[in-house]
Scaffold this motif. Sequence first.
Motif, PDB file in Angstrom:
ATOM      1  N   SER A 196       0.807  -1.238   0.000  1.00 34.01           N
ATOM      2  CA  SER A 196       0.000   0.000   0.000  1.00 34.01           C
ATOM      3  C   SER A 196       0.835   1.280   0.000  1.00 34.01           C
ATOM      4  O   SER A 196       0.379   2.310  -0.462  1.00 34.01           O
ATOM      5  N   ASP A 197       2.050   1.249   0.568  1.00 32.04           N
ATOM      6  CA  ASP A 197       2.784   2.482   0.908  1.00 32.04           C
ATOM      7  C   ASP A 197       1.865   3.423   1.698  1.00 32.04           C
ATOM      8  O   ASP A 197       1.915   4.651   1.531  1.00 32.04           O
ATOM      9  N   HIS A 198       1.021   2.812   2.531  1.00 35.83           N
ATOM     10  CA  HIS A 198       0.113   3.592   3.393  1.00 35.83           C
ATOM     11  C   HIS A 198       0.913   4.650   4.147  1.00 35.83           C
ATOM     12  O   HIS A 198       1.899   4.343   4.811  1.00 35.83           O
ATOM     13  N   SER A 199       0.465   5.875   4.040  1.00 39.44           N
ATOM     14  CA  SER A 199       1.208   6.960   4.656  1.00 39.44           C
ATOM     15  C   SER A 199       0.201   7.983   5.136  1.00 39.44           C
ATOM     16  O   SER A 199      -0.625   8.451   4.365  1.00 39.44           O
ATOM     17  N   GLY A 200       0.277   8.307   6.393  1.00 31.55           N
ATOM     18  CA  GLY A 200      -0.849   9.018   6.982  1.00 31.55           C
ATOM     19  C   GLY A 200      -0.681  10.502   7.180  1.00 31.55           C
ATOM     20  O   GLY A 200       0.040  10.944   8.060  1.00 31.55           O
ATOM     21  N   TRP A 201      -1.348  11.290   6.372  1.00 27.28           N
ATOM     22  CA  TRP A 201      -1.421  12.727   6.582  1.00 27.28           C
ATOM     23  C   TRP A 201      -2.875  13.112   6.375  1.00 27.28           C
ATOM     24  O   TRP A 201      -3.362  13.080   5.243  1.00 27.28           O
ATOM     25  N   SER A 202      -3.546  13.470   7.463  1.00 30.14           N
ATOM     26  CA  SER A 202      -4.950  13.848   7.299  1.00 30.14           C
ATOM     27  C   SER A 202      -5.057  15.128   6.488  1.00 30.14           C
ATOM     28  O   SER A 202      -4.112  15.934   6.416  1.00 30.14           O
ATOM     29  N   TYR A 203      -6.233  15.324   5.911  1.00 30.64           N
ATOM     30  CA  TYR A 203      -6.449  16.476   5.028  1.00 30.64           C
ATOM     31  C   TYR A 203      -6.828  17.730   5.818  1.00 30.64           C
ATOM     32  O   TYR A 203      -6.396  18.828   5.499  1.00 30.64           O
ATOM     33  N   GLU A 204      -7.624  17.550   6.870  1.00 31.98           N
ATOM     34  CA  GLU A 204      -8.160  18.714   7.589  1.00 31.98           C
ATOM     35  C   GLU A 204      -7.323  19.128   8.797  1.00 31.98           C
ATOM     36  O   GLU A 204      -7.395  20.262   9.233  1.00 31.98           O
ATOM     37  N   THR A 205      -6.556  18.194   9.368  1.00 34.32           N
ATOM     38  CA  THR A 205      -5.880  18.512  10.638  1.00 34.32           C
ATOM     39  C   THR A 205      -4.667  19.417  10.409  1.00 34.32           C
ATOM     40  O   THR A 205      -4.031  19.358   9.356  1.00 34.32           O
ATOM     41  N   PRO A 206      -4.317  20.230  11.428  1.00 34.75           N
ATOM     42  CA  PRO A 206      -3.211  21.196  11.243  1.00 34.75           C
ATOM     43  C   PRO A 206      -1.852  20.530  11.014  1.00 34.75           C
ATOM     44  O   PRO A 206      -0.985  21.120  10.383  1.00 34.75           O
ATOM     45  N   ALA A 207      -1.663  19.296  11.518  1.00 32.78           N
ATOM     46  CA  ALA A 207      -0.352  18.650  11.362  1.00 32.78           C
ATOM     47  C   ALA A 207      -0.283  17.774  10.118  1.00 32.78           C
ATOM     48  O   ALA A 207       0.728  17.120   9.863  1.00 32.78           O
ATOM     49  N   GLY A 208      -1.360  17.756   9.333  1.00 34.09           N
ATOM     50  CA  GLY A 208      -1.411  16.861   8.177  1.00 34.09           C
ATOM     51  C   GLY A 208      -0.987  17.546   6.886  1.00 34.09           C
ATOM     52  O   GLY A 208      -0.011  18.304   6.852  1.00 34.09           O
ATOM     53  N   LYS A 209      -1.743  17.291   5.820  1.00 30.98           N
ATOM     54  CA  LYS A 209      -1.391  17.826   4.500  1.00 30.98           C
ATOM     55  C   LYS A 209      -1.247  19.348   4.528  1.00 30.98           C
ATOM     56  O   LYS A 209      -0.485  19.927   3.775  1.00 30.98           O
ATOM     57  N   ARG A 210      -2.029  20.025   5.414  1.00 30.49           N
ATOM     58  CA  ARG A 210      -2.001  21.486   5.406  1.00 30.49           C
ATOM     59  C   ARG A 210      -1.061  22.057   6.480  1.00 30.49           C
ATOM     60  O   ARG A 210      -1.241  23.194   6.915  1.00 30.49           O
ATOM     61  N   VAL A 211      -0.061  21.274   6.881  1.00 30.81           N
ATOM     62  CA  VAL A 211       0.863  21.723   7.934  1.00 30.81           C
ATOM     63  C   VAL A 211       1.536  23.053   7.573  1.00 30.81           C
ATOM     64  O   VAL A 211       1.840  23.860   8.452  1.00 30.81           O
ATOM     65  N   ASN A 212       1.718  23.315   6.291  1.00 33.55           N
ATOM     66  CA  ASN A 212       2.319  24.586   5.865  1.00 33.55           C
ATOM     67  C   ASN A 212       1.288  25.522   5.229  1.00 33.55           C
ATOM     68  O   ASN A 212       1.649  26.430   4.465  1.00 33.55           O
ATOM     69  N   GLY A 213       0.016  25.265   5.523  1.00 33.59           N
ATOM     70  CA  GLY A 213      -1.053  26.123   5.005  1.00 33.59           C
ATOM     71  C   GLY A 213      -1.594  25.614   3.675  1.00 33.59           C
ATOM     72  O   GLY A 213      -0.922  24.863   2.963  1.00 33.59           O
ATOM     73  N   VAL A 214      -2.816  26.032   3.340  1.00 36.17           N
ATOM     74  CA  VAL A 214      -3.449  25.523   2.116  1.00 36.17           C
ATOM     75  C   VAL A 214      -2.923  26.230   0.865  1.00 36.17           C
ATOM     76  O   VAL A 214      -3.241  25.826  -0.255  1.00 36.17           O
ATOM     77  N   ASP A 215      -2.113  27.258   1.069  1.00 38.23           N
ATOM     78  CA  ASP A 215      -1.485  27.904  -0.089  1.00 38.23           C
ATOM     79  C   ASP A 215      -0.028  27.476  -0.254  1.00 38.23           C
ATOM     80  O   ASP A 215       0.701  28.048  -1.078  1.00 38.23           O
ATOM     81  N   ALA A 216       0.377  26.481   0.525  1.00 32.58           N
ATOM     82  CA  ALA A 216       1.775  26.047   0.458  1.00 32.58           C
ATOM     83  C   ALA A 216       2.100  25.562  -0.946  1.00 32.58           C
ATOM     84  O   ALA A 216       1.274  24.910  -1.591  1.00 32.58           O
ATOM     85  N   PRO A 217       3.305  25.860  -1.429  1.00 31.80           N
ATOM     86  CA  PRO A 217       3.707  25.287  -2.712  1.00 31.80           C
ATOM     87  C   PRO A 217       3.821  23.771  -2.592  1.00 31.80           C
ATOM     88  O   PRO A 217       4.061  23.256  -1.497  1.00 31.80           O
ATOM     89  N   PHE A 218       3.642  23.082  -3.711  1.00 36.00           N
ATOM     90  CA  PHE A 218       3.641  21.615  -3.709  1.00 36.00           C
ATOM     91  C   PHE A 218       4.852  21.050  -2.962  1.00 36.00           C
ATOM     92  O   PHE A 218       4.779  20.025  -2.315  1.00 36.00           O
TER      93      PHE A 218
END
Length: 482
Positions: free
Chosen positions: A314-336
Amino acid sequence: MSDYDLVIAGGTVVTPAEMFIADVGVKDGKVAAIGFNLRGLRSIDANGLLVMPGGIDSHCHIEQLQEGGGADEETFITGSTAALAGGTTSVVTFSTQFKGGGILQPLADYWRRAEQAMVDYTFHQIITDATDAVIFDEIPQVAAAGIRSLKVFLTYDPLHLDDRQFIRVLAAARRNKMLVTVHCENYEAINWRTAALLADGRTAPKYHAWARPAMIEREATHRAIALAEMVDQPIQVFHVSCPEVAEEIARAKARGLKVWGETCPQYFVLSADHMDRPGFEGAKFMCSPAPRDAAASEGLWTCIRDGVLDIVSSDHSGWSYETPAGKRVNGVDAPFRDIPNGVPGLGSRLAIMFDQAVSKGRMDACAFVRLIATNPAKLFGLYPRKGTIAPGTDADIVLWDPTKSVTLTNALAQHIIDYTPYEGMDVTGWPVMTIRRGQVVMQDGRVQAEPGSGQFLAREPYDLIKPTGNVPNGFDASAFLV
Ligand code: DUC
Ligand code: ZN
Ligand code: ZN
């Protein structure tokens, strides 16, 4: 009189080699017999169901330690729940190293966390800093503890190794009878393209794929194979995204090298277009290597049929979408560049791959079993205890309804991550019961297992990863501690 603790009666038993209707008798957590009219203290009617070995996910990131303290959101308890819900009974997760530090202390800390697991488990040891202490002193201790695989990254700050360090890891693995698994992407090429994309104002998630095109994965795969050939050290190339990369493995195999390839469900059902969703939504699909296109996905099937790719993990790797420490840890405008990579998929791996492989008519259930259980067991030294159904094996079994159609949702995945990239996908074929070492641990989606009931799987040296004996000029440089 009952001869067995449990009998799974009248199902279609699927082994890596054949399929037949029979009863499976389980005693003391092991498969004790396969036959007819077996009598057990408990009998489960498996009529109309496939009786398959429990899945082995040989590449998933669970509760992985993070630099500076803490760990990935997915814990061994929630990760085990997802695994068992999806028919997976064993996992290989990652103990890590932080640059400037050793591997034994983080391994001890990580192992303590893993003792909560409800699936059976073992680790790959990540090497991010190939110091003399790690290479000459600590890796031998890791091997002695029964951990027989190392993981290296040829890209990612601050994880990546340069070629010299990579060679030292290969040599250490050879001396200590271990397999090396490799994340193959070219570090400098990604950084160069990323800088140019950002300079041009191209920051959205979709440019993640633009920064790491297939040839930079192919180049690193080629280099990893060539260096492994020089050291005469078996390797497994992780998460191959497309046939262009798999070609490097095919050429290595054709030359008799011990090189194996893994791919993942995301490379069959996701594409770079998923990262082009409006706003920040594309971040949900960002993983590395990046998913490619439909032609690449279809081409991977040929690679599997030809025996070039051996495993689907799976390469399961956990970063939630809504939580502050997840995908948006650097903000929703973060560069890729600054959005964490990885997609969850531990619980849905078997359902997606069964649907794609068997329900869609690309291969039979035996071939499916090889991809998700037998080959991972063989390549990581767990076979024949795990990975098949035969007298003497652990009774890790998933009862599978091949006709049940399900629409995937995050709730069904049962992981802690707050989204699944597979939301709304229809699949045919679904796990209805999971049995781990003879104990029913999931029935109709309800997982019932005690935290800590998973067992650590110590791995002895195994024949498959013995070096071939061919080194340039007959000179085995790995014998020297350099
Ligand atoms: N790629 C990795 O190599 N590891 C975890 C997540 C990802 O996308
Ligand atoms: Zn990787
Ligand atoms: Zn990974």
